[in-house]
Design an enzyme around this catalytic site. Structure first.
Site, short mmCIF file in Angstrom:
data_model
loop_
_atom_site.label_atom_id
_atom_site.label_comp_id
_atom_site.label_asym_id
_atom_site.label_seq_id
_atom_site.Cartn_x
_atom_site.Cartn_y
_atom_site.Cartn_z
N HIS A 158 1.03 -1.04 0.01
CA HIS A 158 0.20 -0.06 0.01
C HIS A 158 0.91 1.18 -0.10
CE1 HIS A 158 -2.13 -3.10 2.49
NE2 HIS A 158 -3.40 -2.34 1.80
N ASP A 206 2.60 1.99 3.26
CA ASP A 206 3.56 0.94 4.01
C ASP A 206 4.77 1.27 3.57
OD1 ASP A 206 1.15 -0.63 4.17
OD2 ASP A 206 1.64 -1.76 2.41
#
Ligand code: XUL
Ligand code: CO
Length: 440
Positions: free
Chosen positions: A99, A102
């Site tokens: 993501h 992240d």
């Protein structure tokens, strides 16, 4: 460069090995079903669980430290890149998934977030080249930040919707920049709690608009990969719009999005929808929508998404049987959307968890191929539907039969009884025979 993990490369040592830091079943270059195991399985590391998940739950703080010695948020993000590629290299994992959030800190504003991403992405690209690793798919985290409390693509605030669109655009840019062949939409906050405050029609129309914009944008930039929707029935919202594969297919077809989207099927999400993992995979396959897999397992005694590393070999077997029936992965792969338990907080546990998951899928692949080669299951199914091959059955399948012709035919038979066994117990024992026959 100094090592982050004090564990060496994990090698295949075969089933007799008692070395916990070795594969007993995953032998990357071994041919199974005409391809190497690494091509059949296409393992991917989930950036979020592996590099970011610290074991926080609703009753307690984290038990693992994932700062890898970094001090500031950007230093930590850079350390995570180092750790990610060292791990993939040592475990022999070829792909990863991420993501946006992240890989870089969100900072205080969208501009700051994007600047942070622009600093990290070249580092990831450099490491991908150095270690020969690939991106399986990218995605935008549209569920964590409080701004998405009412939804992202299905919220009630147009400014929030625009912010989500900006995140999707940037995550797509990064996915394309890194050569990813998949982009996932998991509708974290796309659902509702009560219809007393919800315009479901508008929310679903808006979600479809966002997906259409994403497809038009990426295709316009030459992206040829897949878009995936990852179905999940509940958690975080009570009514998640992407309940299961069948629900998502109906949605995609309503809005004419079915050509660009396939499914990213997650085992634990299937469990929450009260389906088997295999049911979800099969539904995707027979509808031409099989794309990618989030490999994990849930716990049938717990009603939430536990994201455990998959070790149930019956499940990995039936999963791989569906993958083989689908003709294998094209752009997709097996992403371990899985985390070590909160009590498994050591660096060793990260390795042991991946080894357990990879070996369980290697076993699943080998057994699935044995089921295909053995032929008893396929022969049983073939025989079970044999009446549709000739006579009235062939007329039904070809479309020649009408309600009248079937009625005339049934009247000509007058009495019809069904006494053929479905053979479930026999078939289950065939599976056990293939799995354990001769092994004990
Ligand atoms: C949440 C989940 C996500 C998606 C990507 O249940 O599975 O991690 O895989 O957003
Ligand atoms: Co997932």
């Amino acid at each position: 460069m100094s090592e982050i993990f004090k564990i060496g490369k994990i090698a295949y040592e075969g089933p007799a090995s008692k070395n916990p830091f070795a594969f007993r079943h995953y032998n990357p270059d071994e041919i199974v079903g005409g391809k190497t195991m690494r091509e059949q399985l296409k393992f991917a590391m989930s950036y979020w669980h592996t590099l970011c998940g610290e074991g926080v739950d609703m009753f307690g703080v984290g038990t693992a430290d994932k700062s890898f010695g970094g001090k500031t948020p950007m230093e930590v993000a850079k350390k995570k890149v180092e750790a990610a590629f060292e791990l993939m290299d040592k475990l022999g994992i070829d792909y990863f998934c991420f993501h946006d959030k992240d890989i870089a800190p969100e900072g205080e504003s969208l501009k700051e977030f994007q600047a942070n991403l622009d600093e990290i992405v070249p580092l990831i690209k450099e490491n991908m080249k150095k270690y020969n690793k690939k991106l399986l798919w990218g995605t935008a985290n549209l569920f964590n930040n409080p701004r998405f409390v009412h939804g992202a693509g299905t919220g009630c605030n147009a400014d929030v919707y625009a912010y989500a669109a900006a995140q999707v655009k940037k995550a797509l840019d990064i996915t394309m920049e890194l050569g990813g062949m998949g982009y996932v939409f998991w509708g974290g906050r796309e659902g509702y709690e009560t219809l007393l405050n919800t315009d479901m029609g508008l929310e679903l129309d808006n979600l479809a608009r966002l997906l259409r914009m994403a497809v038009d944008y990426a295709r316009g930039k030459g992206y040829t990969g897949d878009f995936y929707i990852e179905p999940k029935p509940k958690e975080p919202t009570k009514h998640q719009y992407d309940f299961d594969t069948a629900t998502v297919l109906a949605f995609l077809r309503k809005y004419g999005l079915e050509k660009d989207f396939k499914m990213n099927i997650e085992a634990n999400h299937a469990t929450l929808a009260q389906h088997t993992f295999q049911h979800e995979l099969c539904t995707a396959r027979i509808n031409g929508a099989f794309g990618s897999i989030d490999a994990n397992q849930g716990d049938t005694l717990l009603g939430w998404d536990t994201d455990q590393f998959p070790t149930d070999v019956y499940n990995t077997t039936f999963c791989m049987l569906e993958v083989l029936r689908a003709g294998g992965f094209v752009n997709g792969g097996l992403n371990f959307d899985a985390k070590a338990r909160r009590a498994s907080m050591t660096d060793e546990d990260i390795f042991l968890s991946y080894i357990a998951g990879m070996d369980s899928f290697a076993l699943g692949l080998k057994i699935a191929q044995k089921i295909v080669d053995d032929g008893r299951i396929d022969a049983f199914i073939e025989k079970r539907y044999a009446s549709f091959k000739t006579g009235i059955g062939a007329d039904i399948v070809s479309g020649k039969a009408t309600l009248e012709s079937l009625s005339d035919y049934a009247l000509s038979l007058n009495v019809v009884e069904e006494k053929t066994s479905g053979g479930q117990e026999y078939l289950e024992s065939v599976i056990n025979d293939i799995m354990f026959g001769g092994a004990l």
